[in-house]
Scaffold this motif. Structure first.
Motif, PDB file in Angstrom:
ATOM      1  N   ILE A 204       0.844  -1.205   0.000  1.00  0.00           N
ATOM      2  CA  ILE A 204       0.000   0.000   0.000  1.00  0.00           C
ATOM      3  C   ILE A 204       0.876   1.251   0.000  1.00  0.00           C
ATOM      4  CG2 ILE A 204      -1.739   1.266   1.333  1.00  0.00           C
ATOM      5  CD1 ILE A 204      -2.651  -1.514   2.417  1.00  0.00           C
ATOM      6  N   HIS A 205       1.928   1.229   0.825  1.00  0.00           N
ATOM      7  CA  HIS A 205       2.857   2.368   0.884  1.00  0.00           C
ATOM      8  C   HIS A 205       3.510   2.618  -0.486  1.00  0.00           C
ATOM      9  CE1 HIS A 205       5.920   5.080   2.448  1.00  0.00           C
ATOM     10  NE2 HIS A 205       6.853   4.338   1.860  1.00  0.00           N
ATOM     11  N   PHE A 206       3.783   1.527  -1.209  1.00  0.00           N
ATOM     12  CA  PHE A 206       4.385   1.630  -2.545  1.00  0.00           C
ATOM     13  C   PHE A 206       3.490   2.432  -3.473  1.00  0.00           C
ATOM     14  CE2 PHE A 206       4.904  -0.183  -6.852  1.00  0.00           C
ATOM     15  CZ  PHE A 206       6.241   0.086  -7.058  1.00  0.00           C
ATOM     16  N   PHE A 207       2.171   2.149  -3.454  1.00  0.00           N
ATOM     17  CA  PHE A 207       1.236   2.882  -4.324  1.00  0.00           C
ATOM     18  C   PHE A 207       1.105   4.340  -3.890  1.00  0.00           C
ATOM     19  CE2 PHE A 207      -0.433  -1.491  -5.104  1.00  0.00           C
ATOM     20  CZ  PHE A 207      -0.268  -1.495  -6.472  1.00  0.00           C
ATOM     21  N   LEU A 208       1.115   4.572  -2.574  1.00  0.00           N
ATOM     22  CA  LEU A 208       0.964   5.943  -2.075  1.00  0.00           C
ATOM     23  C   LEU A 208       2.189   6.791  -2.398  1.00  0.00           C
ATOM     24  CD1 LEU A 208      -0.661   5.230   1.421  1.00  0.00           C
ATOM     25  CD2 LEU A 208      -1.789   6.076  -0.647  1.00  0.00           C
ATOM     26  N   GLU A 209       3.369   6.172  -2.350  1.00  0.00           N
ATOM     27  CA  GLU A 209       4.599   6.935  -2.567  1.00  0.00           C
ATOM     28  C   GLU A 209       4.870   7.195  -4.043  1.00  0.00           C
ATOM     29  OE1 GLU A 209       9.403   6.755  -1.561  1.00  0.00           O
ATOM     30  OE2 GLU A 209       7.994   5.418  -0.540  1.00  0.00           O
ATOM     31  N   TYR A 210       4.673   6.171  -4.877  1.00  0.00           N
ATOM     32  CA  TYR A 210       5.062   6.306  -6.285  1.00  0.00           C
ATOM     33  C   TYR A 210       3.879   6.633  -7.206  1.00  0.00           C
ATOM     34  CZ  TYR A 210       9.522   4.423  -4.760  1.00  0.00           C
ATOM     35  OH  TYR A 210      10.720   4.236  -4.120  1.00  0.00           O
ATOM     36  N   LYS A 211       2.678   6.632  -6.640  1.00  0.00           N
ATOM     37  CA  LYS A 211       1.450   7.084  -7.319  1.00  0.00           C
ATOM     38  C   LYS A 211       1.283   6.457  -8.719  1.00  0.00           C
ATOM     39  CE  LYS A 211       1.324  11.354  -4.668  1.00  0.00           C
ATOM     40  NZ  LYS A 211       2.460  11.017  -3.784  1.00  0.00           N
ATOM     41  N   THR A 212       1.202   7.278  -9.768  1.00  0.00           N
ATOM     42  CA  THR A 212       0.892   6.780 -11.115  1.00  0.00           C
ATOM     43  C   THR A 212       1.921   5.767 -11.608  1.00  0.00           C
ATOM     44  OG1 THR A 212      -0.095   8.917 -11.632  1.00  0.00           O
ATOM     45  CG2 THR A 212       0.361   7.454 -13.485  1.00  0.00           C
ATOM     46  N   VAL A 213       3.182   6.006 -11.317  1.00  0.00           N
ATOM     47  CA  VAL A 213       4.242   5.112 -11.773  1.00  0.00           C
ATOM     48  C   VAL A 213       4.047   3.709 -11.207  1.00  0.00           C
ATOM     49  CG1 VAL A 213       6.735   4.697 -11.755  1.00  0.00           C
ATOM     50  CG2 VAL A 213       5.859   7.025 -12.009  1.00  0.00           C
ATOM     51  N   SER A 214       3.537   3.629  -9.971  1.00  0.00           N
ATOM     52  CA  SER A 214       3.353   2.323  -9.333  1.00  0.00           C
ATOM     53  C   SER A 214       2.338   1.470 -10.093  1.00  0.00           C
ATOM     54  CB  SER A 214       2.894   2.497  -7.887  1.00  0.00           C
ATOM     55  OG  SER A 214       1.618   3.122  -7.829  1.00  0.00           O
ATOM     56  N   PHE A 215       1.358   2.133 -10.706  1.00  0.00           N
ATOM     57  CA  PHE A 215       0.361   1.379 -11.486  1.00  0.00           C
ATOM     58  C   PHE A 215       1.018   0.705 -12.688  1.00  0.00           C
ATOM     59  CE2 PHE A 215      -2.461   1.448 -15.221  1.00  0.00           C
ATOM     60  CZ  PHE A 215      -3.422   0.528 -14.799  1.00  0.00           C
ATOM     61  N   PHE A 216       1.844   1.432 -13.407  1.00  0.00           N
ATOM     62  CA  PHE A 216       2.514   0.851 -14.570  1.00  0.00           C
ATOM     63  C   PHE A 216       3.519  -0.217 -14.150  1.00  0.00           C
ATOM     64  CE2 PHE A 216       1.283   5.144 -16.119  1.00  0.00           C
ATOM     65  CZ  PHE A 216       0.415   4.725 -17.124  1.00  0.00           C
ATOM     66  N   ALA A 217       4.055  -0.093 -12.939  1.00  0.00           N
ATOM     67  CA  ALA A 217       5.006  -1.088 -12.444  1.00  0.00           C
ATOM     68  C   ALA A 217       4.348  -2.451 -12.243  1.00  0.00           C
ATOM     69  CB  ALA A 217       5.627  -0.612 -11.132  1.00  0.00           C
ATOM     70  N   LEU A 218       3.026  -2.484 -12.135  1.00  0.00           N
ATOM     71  CA  LEU A 218       2.328  -3.777 -12.018  1.00  0.00           C
ATOM     72  C   LEU A 218       2.593  -4.657 -13.244  1.00  0.00           C
ATOM     73  CD1 LEU A 218      -1.160  -2.714 -10.598  1.00  0.00           C
ATOM     74  CD2 LEU A 218       0.627  -3.979  -9.406  1.00  0.00           C
ATOM     75  N   GLY A 219       2.905  -4.027 -14.375  1.00  0.00           N
ATOM     76  CA  GLY A 219       3.215  -4.791 -15.587  1.00  0.00           C
ATOM     77  C   GLY A 219       4.445  -5.658 -15.433  1.00  0.00           C
ATOM     78  N   ALA A 220       5.354  -5.274 -14.522  1.00  0.00           N
ATOM     79  CA  ALA A 220       6.536  -6.102 -14.250  1.00  0.00           C
ATOM     80  C   ALA A 220       6.252  -7.104 -13.142  1.00  0.00           C
ATOM     81  CB  ALA A 220       7.716  -5.212 -13.874  1.00  0.00           C
ATOM     82  N   VAL A 221       5.446  -6.697 -12.157  1.00  0.00           N
ATOM     83  CA  VAL A 221       5.123  -7.593 -11.036  1.00  0.00           C
ATOM     84  C   VAL A 221       4.403  -8.844 -11.533  1.00  0.00           C
ATOM     85  CG1 VAL A 221       3.864  -7.791  -8.851  1.00  0.00           C
ATOM     86  CG2 VAL A 221       4.990  -5.650  -9.439  1.00  0.00           C
ATOM     87  N   VAL A 222       3.589  -8.707 -12.580  1.00  0.00           N
ATOM     88  CA  VAL A 222       2.798  -9.831 -13.078  1.00  0.00           C
ATOM     89  C   VAL A 222       3.672 -10.951 -13.635  1.00  0.00           C
ATOM     90  CG1 VAL A 222       2.455  -9.160 -15.496  1.00  0.00           C
ATOM     91  CG2 VAL A 222       0.610 -10.292 -14.251  1.00  0.00           C
ATOM     92  N   LEU A 223       4.934 -10.634 -13.940  1.00  0.00           N
ATOM     93  CA  LEU A 223       5.841 -11.683 -14.422  1.00  0.00           C
ATOM     94  C   LEU A 223       6.012 -12.800 -13.382  1.00  0.00           C
ATOM     95  CD1 LEU A 223       8.638  -9.445 -16.013  1.00  0.00           C
ATOM     96  CD2 LEU A 223       6.887 -10.757 -17.235  1.00  0.00           C
ATOM     97  N   SER A 224       5.751 -12.497 -12.109  1.00  0.00           N
ATOM     98  CA  SER A 224       5.922 -13.500 -11.048  1.00  0.00           C
ATOM     99  C   SER A 224       4.846 -14.569 -11.074  1.00  0.00           C
ATOM    100  CB  SER A 224       5.925 -12.823  -9.675  1.00  0.00           C
ATOM    101  OG  SER A 224       4.681 -12.198  -9.418  1.00  0.00           O
ATOM    102  N   ILE A 225       3.739 -14.329 -11.769  1.00  0.00           N
ATOM    103  CA  ILE A 225       2.657 -15.327 -11.792  1.00  0.00           C
ATOM    104  C   ILE A 225       2.363 -15.829 -13.209  1.00  0.00           C
ATOM    105  CG2 ILE A 225       1.537 -14.599  -9.650  1.00  0.00           C
ATOM    106  CD1 ILE A 225      -0.456 -13.007 -11.387  1.00  0.00           C
TER     107      ILE A 225
END
Length: 622
Positions: A204-225
């Motif tokens: 949650i802190h990650f989304f609050l701190e990095y805001k819009t950029v954190s949303f696009f970063a989900l495109g890399a996180v999905v590689l884990s699944i």
């Protein structure tokens, strides 16, 4: 559970580790590297490392453990899973209009799998061989050629089957997961602070701190699944319990330990972001680790190749792809098959992808959009099954669907931006497969409707032939009939041109049921229509291959004896011409004609002795 089953459960669980979890098990090779590579505007910062680790951990828990292993795997068809199975189950108790929508969704999901399967072998094998960048930087130029060599060998051995190679899968993947766990635990012990990331507050802190950029970063996180669909698609091979035991006892702990170990390394040595997976290992272990990683990625690639073979057979049997040659590589296991056309088309596509993208990071930019698209469709179809077939409370289903889509839709949306950096590739491949499947299904239906529009009644024609028979010749004539109560085209042409009829006529219909297997007791249904006419309906599941000799062997056991050397099989061969159509339908018609020309002929498809087949040609306008 019997004593025998208790003894076999560990063996089945070990086998599931080897086959089911190959793709998701090799994702630590590249996932965290892509998350923190700097492409999103931030580098290896403490808050970013903790945020990504927390997101990865909770995705593994919520998507894999809760969604797929707990809910989606409940939706099985006689033990079988997969997106087309889910499509079939979802459409059983809905209106015709709703069923059409669900079918389209299932076909899109299946098409996404074809798009994804081109990238999986390429990114997995390249990520493993890129260990050379660390072990021997001077060999960097050989990464692409070595990747092509490894995958060429993999595709070449497909025709020999995976039975012998499969025996090595489980021990190698078990060793792989143990190495993941050991490397990760070793790094965590040196910096246990990283375990704080287990707290979802860091996500949650990650989304609050990095805001819009954190949303696009989900495109890399999905590689884990990536590879999560394999859990459901391979359910028929191993069963639900072994897959669940393998995940919770071995795979999940190993993945979490390795991801957090990489995080601990990056907190201590940020420059390790170059390749955090291989830098977890001591120098002396780099080459052995690279060899093990290559073996693991080959196994992961084998799993998705086998998956696309199975999906192709299922689509052919359900009538969404044209008949093609399918070779069974095992006398004991029906799931071990080889589809030459798909194998070499896939190989050519994978080689083109490797040569074009050159590095696994470039492929990672294209990876994920098809996976997350399939996840969204799976959620919708699963909720439809829960509401219509399981009769769950509608409010509970809506809450479940809302919870699933709150995860799936953001993941898919974050990956949509990858379209311009390579995501167009799996989407284009998926679009091509969707066009092919919908074209074959709809144009085949149009063709059959044109062939059966003569309006003659089967019962009336049989009564007329019995009352005023033409010249009768010895033996048995078998006419393949695609539908009941319809006069086979070949019989009409035989009577019209040859003006003869055999002493005994059998109208044979081969039917694919909405189940993976049909019990032998229900295999054949025989009905005598008149003194010399018989109807035989042979039912097969979509995981089975029809065999006419087997059908008539069973007919003999039930009193309808046919000697193959005294039996002639009459079939129609259609020459197609395109009638007046709009330009886009004319293009679809030409595609169908091309598919029809290259489709496997009925004698080969149904294993009919070629010297007993008579084909009668006709021209049909579509």
């Amino acid at each position: 559970m019997s004593a025998d089953n208790k003894q076999s459960l560990p063996a089945i669980t070990l086998a599931a580790i080897g086959v089911v979890y190959g793709d998701i098990g090799t994702s630590p090779l590249y996932t965290l590297r892509e998350c923190l590579s700097g492409q999103f505007g931030f580098g290896v910062e403490r808050d970013a490392v903790f945020g990504f680790l927390s997101l990865i951990f909770w995705l593994l828990i919520l998507v894999v453990s809760v969604k797929y292993l707990t809910f989606v795997m409940r939706a099985d068809n006689a033990g079988e899973g997969g997106i087309l199975t889910l499509m079939s189950l979802a459409g059983r108790h809905t209106s015709a209009k709703m069923t059409s929508v669900l079918v389209i969704m299932g076909l899109i999901g299946g098409s996404f799998f074809y798009g994804e399967v081109v990238i999986t072998p390429a990114i997995s094998v390249m990520s493993a061989i890129e260990g050379l960048e660390i072990a021997a930087p001077q060999l960097d130029a050989y990464i692409v050629p070595l990747s092509i060599v490894v995958l060429t060998l993999l595709f070449m051995i497909q025709k020999h089957g995976t039975g012998m190679v499969g025996k090595l899968f489980a021990p190698v993947m078990m060793l792989w997961f143990l190495v993941l766990a050991v490397l990760g635990a070793r790094s965590i012990m040196a910096n246990p602070e990283v375990l704080q990331a287990l707290n979802p507050a860091w996500a949650i802190h990650f989304f609050l701190e990095y805001k819009t950029v954190s949303f696009f970063a989900l495109g890399a996180v999905v590689l884990s699944i990536t590879g999560v669909e394999a859990l459901y698609a391979d359910m028929g091979h191993f069963g639900k319990l072994p897959i669940r035991i393998a995940w919770f006892s071995v795979v999940l702990p190993s993945l979490v330990l390795n991801y957090f170990g990489q995080g601990a390394l990056l907190l201590k040595t940020p420059e390790a972001i170059k390749n955090p997976f291989f830098l977890l290992a001591p120098d002396w272990a780099l080459i052995p680790l690279m060899i093990l990683a290559t073996l693991a990625t080959v196994i992961a690639s084998q799993a998705v190749i086998s998956g696309v073979f199975s999906l192709t057979r299922q689509a052919v049997r359900l009538g969404y792809l044209s008949p093609m040659r399918i070779i069974h590589t095992s006398e004991m296991e029906s799931g071990q098959i080889y589809v030459p056309a798909i194998n070499w088309l896939l190989y050519i596509s994978v080689v083109i992808v490797i040569v074009s993208f050159e590095h696994s990071s470039n492929l990672a930019a294209a990876y994920g959009i098809a996976v997350t698209g399939t996840m969204v469709l799976t959620s919708i179809l699963c909720c439809t099954v829960a509401a219509q077939s399981w009769r769950w409370n509608r409010i509970a289903v809506l809450l479940m669907g809302f919870a699933f889509l709150c995860i799936d839709i953001p993941l898919f949306s974050a990956n949509v931006v990858k379209i311009f950096s390579g995501g167009w590739l799996p989407l284009c491949l998926a679009l091509v497969m969707l066009i092919i499947m919908t074209t074959w299904k709809s144009e085949r239906f149009r063709l059959l409707r044109r062939m059966h529009e003569h309006g003659n009644s089967l019962e009336a024609m049989i009564a007329s032939l019995e009352k005023s028979p033409p010249v009768r010749v010895p033996g048995t004539a078998v006419y393949m009939s695609r539908a009941l109560n319809v006069i086979p085209f070949a019989m009409l042409h035989n009577l019209k041109h040859n003006k003869v009829l055999h002493e005994r006529v059998v109208l044979l219909t081969l039917r694919t049921e909405d189940a993976p297997y049909v019990h032998n007791v229900r295999r054949v249904a025989i009905e005598q229509l008149s003194p010399t006419f018989w109807r035989v309906v042979a039912s097969y599941g979509w995981r089975e291959t029809p065999n006419v000799e087997e059908v008539f062997h069973r007919c003999g056991l039930e009193g309808l004896s046919c000697r193959m050397m005294e039996t002639s099989f009459f079939m129609s061969h259609e020459s197609l011409i395109i009638g007046k159509r709009p330009w886009y339908l004319r293009l679809r018609g030409k595609l169908f004609m091309a598919l029809q020309r290259n489709a496997l002929r009925a004698p080969d498809q149904f294993e009919i002795p070629p010297n007993r087949v008579i084909e009668l040609g006709t021209q049909v306008e579509i």
